[in-house]
Design a protein around this motif. Structure first.
Motif, short mmCIF file in Angstrom:
data_model
loop_
_atom_site.label_atom_id
_atom_site.label_comp_id
_atom_site.label_asym_id
_atom_site.label_seq_id
_atom_site.Cartn_x
_atom_site.Cartn_y
_atom_site.Cartn_z
N LEU A 157 0.82 -1.18 -0.03
CA LEU A 157 0.12 -0.12 -0.17
C LEU A 157 0.86 1.40 -0.14
O LEU A 157 0.57 2.15 -0.45
CB LEU A 157 -0.98 -0.03 1.11
CG LEU A 157 -1.95 1.20 1.33
CD1 LEU A 157 -2.71 1.14 0.11
CD2 LEU A 157 -2.66 1.21 2.56
N PHE A 158 2.12 1.21 0.79
CA PHE A 158 2.72 2.36 0.74
C PHE A 158 3.36 2.85 -0.75
O PHE A 158 3.45 3.90 -1.29
CB PHE A 158 4.05 2.17 1.58
CG PHE A 158 3.76 2.66 3.31
CD1 PHE A 158 4.65 3.54 3.81
CD2 PHE A 158 2.82 1.91 3.81
CE1 PHE A 158 4.47 4.07 5.14
CE2 PHE A 158 2.77 2.46 5.08
CZ PHE A 158 3.40 3.52 5.75
N VAL A 159 3.70 1.69 -1.35
CA VAL A 159 4.33 1.72 -2.77
C VAL A 159 3.03 2.37 -3.69
O VAL A 159 3.29 3.26 -4.37
CB VAL A 159 4.81 0.53 -3.19
CG1 VAL A 159 5.10 0.56 -4.66
CG2 VAL A 159 5.93 0.09 -2.57
N ASN A 160 1.88 1.73 -3.31
CA ASN A 160 0.83 2.18 -4.32
C ASN A 160 0.54 3.68 -4.32
O ASN A 160 0.20 4.40 -5.12
CB ASN A 160 -0.42 1.43 -3.90
CG ASN A 160 -0.48 -0.32 -4.71
OD1 ASN A 160 0.25 -0.31 -5.56
ND2 ASN A 160 -1.19 -0.99 -4.03
N VAL A 161 0.47 4.05 -2.77
CA VAL A 161 0.15 5.53 -2.44
C VAL A 161 1.17 6.46 -3.06
O VAL A 161 0.71 7.48 -3.61
CB VAL A 161 -0.07 5.81 -1.01
CG1 VAL A 161 -0.32 7.02 -0.76
CG2 VAL A 161 -1.12 4.75 -0.35
N LEU A 162 2.52 6.18 -2.97
CA LEU A 162 3.47 7.07 -3.61
C LEU A 162 3.70 7.08 -4.97
O LEU A 162 4.39 7.83 -5.73
CB LEU A 162 4.71 6.83 -3.05
CG LEU A 162 4.96 7.41 -1.52
CD1 LEU A 162 4.00 7.28 -0.66
CD2 LEU A 162 6.34 7.08 -1.02
N ILE A 163 2.91 5.92 -5.98
CA ILE A 163 3.03 5.82 -7.13
C ILE A 163 1.69 6.23 -8.00
O ILE A 163 1.72 6.89 -8.82
CB ILE A 163 3.62 4.40 -7.54
CG1 ILE A 163 5.14 4.47 -7.10
CG2 ILE A 163 3.64 4.39 -9.20
CD1 ILE A 163 5.67 3.00 -7.47
N ASN A 164 0.75 5.20 -7.72
CA ASN A 164 -0.44 5.21 -8.59
C ASN A 164 -1.21 6.43 -8.75
O ASN A 164 -1.26 6.87 -9.93
CB ASN A 164 -1.21 3.97 -8.02
CG ASN A 164 -0.80 2.92 -8.20
OD1 ASN A 164 0.34 2.56 -8.46
ND2 ASN A 164 -1.64 1.87 -8.09
N LEU A 201 7.45 16.55 -8.25
CA LEU A 201 6.63 15.26 -7.77
C LEU A 201 7.25 14.53 -6.77
O LEU A 201 6.49 13.87 -5.88
CB LEU A 201 6.50 14.34 -9.13
CG LEU A 201 5.93 15.19 -10.35
CD1 LEU A 201 5.46 14.46 -11.57
CD2 LEU A 201 4.29 15.58 -9.94
N HIS A 202 8.59 14.61 -6.70
CA HIS A 202 9.47 13.62 -5.89
C HIS A 202 9.30 14.42 -4.41
O HIS A 202 9.12 13.15 -3.54
CB HIS A 202 10.64 13.84 -6.01
CG HIS A 202 11.47 12.61 -5.53
ND1 HIS A 202 11.20 11.39 -5.35
CD2 HIS A 202 12.78 12.86 -4.82
CE1 HIS A 202 12.05 10.68 -4.72
NE2 HIS A 202 13.07 11.43 -4.24
N GLN A 203 8.95 15.58 -4.32
CA GLN A 203 8.69 16.03 -2.96
C GLN A 203 7.07 15.77 -2.52
O GLN A 203 6.90 15.43 -1.07
CB GLN A 203 8.57 17.67 -3.17
CG GLN A 203 8.50 18.39 -1.66
CD GLN A 203 9.55 17.82 -0.58
OE1 GLN A 203 10.75 17.99 -0.75
NE2 GLN A 203 8.89 17.40 0.63
N LEU A 204 6.29 15.55 -3.37
CA LEU A 204 5.06 15.02 -3.06
C LEU A 204 5.12 13.67 -2.51
O LEU A 204 4.38 13.24 -1.83
CB LEU A 204 4.05 15.10 -4.22
CG LEU A 204 3.30 16.60 -4.66
CD1 LEU A 204 2.47 16.51 -5.72
CD2 LEU A 204 2.26 16.93 -3.55
N GLN A 205 5.96 13.04 -3.28
CA GLN A 205 6.13 11.43 -2.81
C GLN A 205 6.65 11.48 -1.14
O GLN A 205 6.04 10.67 -0.48
CB GLN A 205 6.93 10.65 -3.65
CG GLN A 205 6.66 10.26 -4.91
CD GLN A 205 7.59 9.41 -5.78
OE1 GLN A 205 8.53 9.77 -5.70
NE2 GLN A 205 6.88 8.32 -6.03
N ARG A 206 7.26 12.49 -1.08
CA ARG A 206 8.11 12.68 0.40
C ARG A 206 6.90 12.98 1.41
O ARG A 206 6.87 12.37 2.63
CB ARG A 206 9.30 13.39 0.62
CG ARG A 206 10.61 13.02 -0.13
CD ARG A 206 11.66 13.93 0.07
NE ARG A 206 12.62 13.71 -0.74
CZ ARG A 206 13.67 12.85 -0.35
NH1 ARG A 206 13.46 12.23 0.89
NH2 ARG A 206 14.79 12.60 -1.06
N ASP A 207 6.20 13.71 0.99
CA ASP A 207 5.19 14.26 1.70
C ASP A 207 4.00 13.40 2.11
O ASP A 207 3.51 13.27 3.33
CB ASP A 207 4.35 15.56 1.22
CG ASP A 207 5.30 16.87 1.12
OD1 ASP A 207 6.29 16.81 1.93
OD2 ASP A 207 4.93 17.70 0.38
#
Length: 298
Positions: free
Chosen positions: A181-188, A207-213
Motif C-alpha cells: 500500500l505504501f508503494v501504491n500510494v506513492l506511485i499510482n 513530484l518527488h517532494q509530493l512522494q516524500r510528503d
C-alpha cells in the motif's frame, strides 16, 4: 492440481498464462466474447522480445459451485461484492487467494464463511492488450500470507512455482499488504494525475517532494511500518519500473473506475477516526475522484 482464477483482466490473464504452463487452470470470466477468444486463441504473454501462448480452460462466471483445489480471485476491489454469492456456493474448505490492491477489502474478505483465506501482493507489471493478449512489463514476485486457516494446496503452488513467476510466503498479511500500500500510494495516484510513467516521479523534483510528503503522512497513520518500509525502497521501485505506467494511470486514460477508494479512501477514513491531519493525501484523493467522475460521465 486444479486452479480456478476469477477475473479476465491483466492480473488474471498473467496468472493463468504462467500457472497454466504447469497446472490445470480454468480462467473464469464475465463476458461471452472473452470466453470465446480464450477458447479459440489461448493466452499470449509478451515479455521482452519473446512471447508464449498457454492453453487454459475457460468458463463464464455463474452462480454455480466450482470445484478446484484452490481459487485465485483476481478482480478489482470494487468488483468483489458481486462475487459474494458465487464464492459462498463453493466448498468452504477450498482456499481462496485474494490479489487486490489496497486494504479496503480486508474486512469483507474476513467476513466470508470460508475456512482458508489468503492475501497476495503482486509485484509484477502487466498490460492487457485485448481479451487474450497481455504484456508482462515488470518481472517481480507474488507474496502470499494467510489471513486465516491453512495453506493447503497453496504450498504445492509455491513448491512447484515456475522460476520466472515465483511466490514467496510471508508471516503477517497486514504487514505485507501495508508494504504494498505504501508503494501504491506513492506511485499510482501521482502518475494518474500527472500522466507520467513511474520513473518520472523520482526525476521531477516537485513530484518527488509530493512522494516524500505522502510518505510522512502514511507514517502518521502507521508509525510501526517505519521498520518495514523505507522511502529509498519506493524510489528504487520507481527506478526499476521506470517505463511502467501504473494501473491507475491506465484506468484514468481508459475512463474506467479506479482503485482510489481502496488505496486512499480507506486511509482518509482512518485519519478522520484517529484525528490525523493528512492534507496532501486528501487533495490527491479529491483530484483523482474528480477526474474519475468526469471520465465516467460526470
Amino acid at each position: 492440481m486444479k486452479i480456478g482464477i476469477i477475473g479476465g483482466g491483466a492480473v488474471g490473464l498473467l496468472f493463468a498464462g504462467y500457472l497454466g504452463q504447469k497446472f490445470d487452470v480454468t480462467l473464469i470470466v464475465r463476458r461471452e466474447l472473452q470466453l470465446q477468444s480464450l477458447l479459440m486463441n489461448g493466452i499470449t504473454v509478451h515479455k521482452g522480445g519473446s512471447s508464449f501462448t498457454t492453453r487454459v480452460d475457460s468458463d463464464l462466471l455463474t452462480e454455480v459451485s466450482m470445484k478446484f483445489d484452490f481459487v485465485i480471485v483476481a478482480v478489482k476491489e470494487y468488483d468483489l461484492k458481486p462475487l459474494e454469492k458465487v464464492l459462498e456456493l463453493m466448498d468452504k474448505n477450498q482456499p481462496l487467494l485474494f490479489l487486490q490492491n489496497g486494504i479496503g477489502h480486508l474486512e469483507w474478505v474476513e467476513s466470508l464463511p470460508h475456512h482458508n483465506l489468503l492475501a497476495g501482493s503482486v509485484e509484477h507489471g502487466a498490460l492487457k492488450e485485448n481479451d487474450h493478449v497481455l504484456h508482462h512489463l515488470g518481472v517481480g514476485k507474488t507474496n502470499l500470507a494467510l489471513i486465516k486457516g491453512e495453506w493447503g494446496a497453496v504450498e504445492e503452488l509455491v513448491s512447484q512455482s515456475i522460476p520466472s513467476f515465483p511466490f514467496l510466503l510471508k508471516q503477517d498479511f497486514e504487514e505485507m499488504l501495508l508494504t504494498k500500500l505504501f508503494v501504491n500510494v506513492l506511485i499510482n495516484p501521482l502518475t494518474a494525475l500527472t500522466r507520467v510513467r513511474n520513473g518520472k516521479l523520482v526525476e521531477n523534483p516537485h513530484l518527488h517532494q509530493l512522494q516524500r510528503d505522502l510518505f510522512q503522512e502514511l507514517l502518521l497513520l502507521y508509525p510501526h511500518m517505519e521498520r518495514n518500509v523505507s522511502f529509498e525502497g519506493v524510489v528504487e521501485i520507481c527506478n526499476n519500473t521506470y517505463e511502467n505506467r501504473s494501473s491507475m494511470l491506465k484506468d484514468i486514460e481508459s475512463e474506467r473506475k479506479t482503485e482510489i477508494e481502496s488505496i486512499l479512501g480507506v486511509l482518509l477514513e482512518k485519519a478522520q477516526r484517529e484525528h490525523h491531519f493528512v492534507p496532501i493525501m486528501n487533495v490527491v484523493y479529491r483530484l483523482v475522484k474528480g477526474i474519475e467522475r468526469e471520465g465516467l460521465g460526470g
